[in-house]
Enzyme design. Structure first.
Site, PDB file in Angstrom:
ATOM      1  N   ASP A  45       0.821  -1.213   0.000  1.00  0.00           N
ATOM      2  CA  ASP A  45       0.000   0.000   0.000  1.00  0.00           C
ATOM      3  C   ASP A  45       0.857   1.267   0.000  1.00  0.00           C
ATOM      4  O   ASP A  45       0.524   2.261  -0.642  1.00  0.00           O
ATOM      5  CB  ASP A  45      -0.923   0.012   1.217  1.00  0.00           C
ATOM      6  N   GLY A  46       1.977   1.236   0.736  1.00  0.00           N
ATOM      7  CA  GLY A  46       2.847   2.412   0.778  1.00  0.00           C
ATOM      8  C   GLY A  46       3.414   2.751  -0.583  1.00  0.00           C
ATOM      9  O   GLY A  46       3.479   3.920  -0.975  1.00  0.00           O
ATOM     10  N   ASN A  58      -4.868   8.715   1.014  1.00  0.00           N
ATOM     11  CA  ASN A  58      -5.304   8.099   2.266  1.00  0.00           C
ATOM     12  C   ASN A  58      -5.709   9.127   3.311  1.00  0.00           C
ATOM     13  O   ASN A  58      -6.865   9.173   3.721  1.00  0.00           O
ATOM     14  CB  ASN A  58      -4.178   7.221   2.836  1.00  0.00           C
ATOM     15  N   ASP A  59      -4.726   9.909   3.761  1.00  0.00           N
ATOM     16  CA  ASP A  59      -5.040  10.785   4.888  1.00  0.00           C
ATOM     17  C   ASP A  59      -4.055  11.931   5.054  1.00  0.00           C
ATOM     18  O   ASP A  59      -2.921  11.884   4.585  1.00  0.00           O
ATOM     19  CB  ASP A  59      -5.111   9.983   6.201  1.00  0.00           C
ATOM     20  N   LEU A  64      -8.634   3.893  11.062  1.00  0.00           N
ATOM     21  CA  LEU A  64      -9.276   2.707  11.620  1.00  0.00           C
ATOM     22  C   LEU A  64      -8.581   2.278  12.910  1.00  0.00           C
ATOM     23  O   LEU A  64      -9.228   1.946  13.910  1.00  0.00           O
ATOM     24  CB  LEU A  64      -9.259   1.570  10.602  1.00  0.00           C
ATOM     25  N   SER A  65      -7.253   2.323  12.902  1.00  0.00           N
ATOM     26  CA  SER A  65      -6.485   1.958  14.094  1.00  0.00           C
ATOM     27  C   SER A  65      -6.764   2.903  15.256  1.00  0.00           C
ATOM     28  O   SER A  65      -6.670   2.520  16.423  1.00  0.00           O
ATOM     29  CB  SER A  65      -4.989   1.958  13.779  1.00  0.00           C
TER      30      SER A  65
END
Length: 280
Positions: free
Chosen positions: A64-65, A137-138, A182-183
């Site tokens: 993903d990274g 993502n964020d 989510l974490s």
């Protein structure tokens, strides 16, 4: 068809999967582009911008990274990305190492693309924009390693929504809702929904809860530094920008989007359940 292969050597040791992928696609009549000299039979393009600009599609071999890094260029040149998972979880990537039989479908055009929203963050200091960047993502505002909790005032469309004392704040897209957010206790948002998730990290008060707001809304975060804390802004975990007392961070939906290729019959919820079970 021109397909670029972008790989992470730390994940793909000796570029084994990259070489196998290139060989298979070349045998299917595809013109391969790459920035790795070790991949035989491919056209070598060292300049990353030119590599993405010339490609009709980019296969990203890593995790993903790696795909998040490629997404910056994919969005810039409107080229679709197909990820192969060489990492651990892989929420974003489409293929596992044993899925190379799907390349024939791809060459025949038997695939779909998902258009994913991005966020744009701007940092304003003393009336001037000192930083701007996009994220798939964020956007994360966090304290330094030895800092105390940080104070962040949040306004949504000009109205004060909260005044957090916390270790940080995450603003995530639906794509990023399955990552750091989510974490930190944030909700999972299906990628088809256009929304922004605002999740505090270890907030001081138990009443501080994640928010889900419209993608049309503007979020403004004002940094308040009381004890010389180190406060940082990062996007997709790849870039850290130091923040100062009084800095205003504006986060909105970006005008750029990322196209992700889908060619398997796995749904978002199939992937979600599988990956979450692997986290146990």
């Amino acid at each position: 068809m021109k397909i670029a292969i972008v790989s992470n050597p730390a994940r793909d040791r000796d570029l084994k999967e990259s070489k196998k992928t290139a060989e298979k696609l070349i045998n299917l009549g595809v013109h391969i582009l790459t920035d790795k000299e070790e991949i035989e039979g491919a056209e070598l393009i060292k300049d990353t911008d030119m590599l993405f600009k010339e490609a009709d599609m980019v296969i990203v071999i890593g995790g993903d990274g790696t795909l998040l890094l490629a997404a910056q260029y994919g969005a810039k040149y409107d080229v679709p990305l197909l990820g192969m998972n060489m990492g651990r979880l892989g929420f974003l990537v489409e293929l596992e190492k044993d899925d190379t039989d799907l390349y024939e479908k791809i060459v025949k055009g038997e695939f779909t693309t998902e258009s994913r929203m991005m966020l744009c963050a701007k940092v304003e200091r003393e009336g001037k924009v000192v930083y701007s960047g996009d994220a798939l993502n964020d956007i994360v505002i966090s304290k330094g390693a030895l800092s105390k909790m940080i104070n962040l005032e949040i306004k949504i469309d000009g109205v004060t929504a909260s005044d957090y004392f916390a270790d940080g704040l995450i603003l995530a897209t639906p794509t990023g809702s399955t990552a750091y957010s989510l974490s930190a206790g944030g909700p999972v948002v299906a990628p088809a929904i256009e929304a922004i998730v605002v999740t505090p990290v270890c907030a001081h008060t138990v009443t501080s809860r994640p928010l889900v707001i419209s993608d049309r809304q503007k979020t403004e975060i004002t940094v308040k530094i009381h004890h010389n804390e180190d406060v940082l802004l990062s996007r997709d975990g790849a870039e850290c920008v130091p923040l100062c007392d009084g800095d205003k961070i504006t986060v909105t939906k970006s005008d750029k989007r990322v196209k992700l290729i889908r060619c398997s019959d796995r749904s978002f919820f199939d992937v979600l359940n599988k990956k979450l079970s692997e986290r146990k």
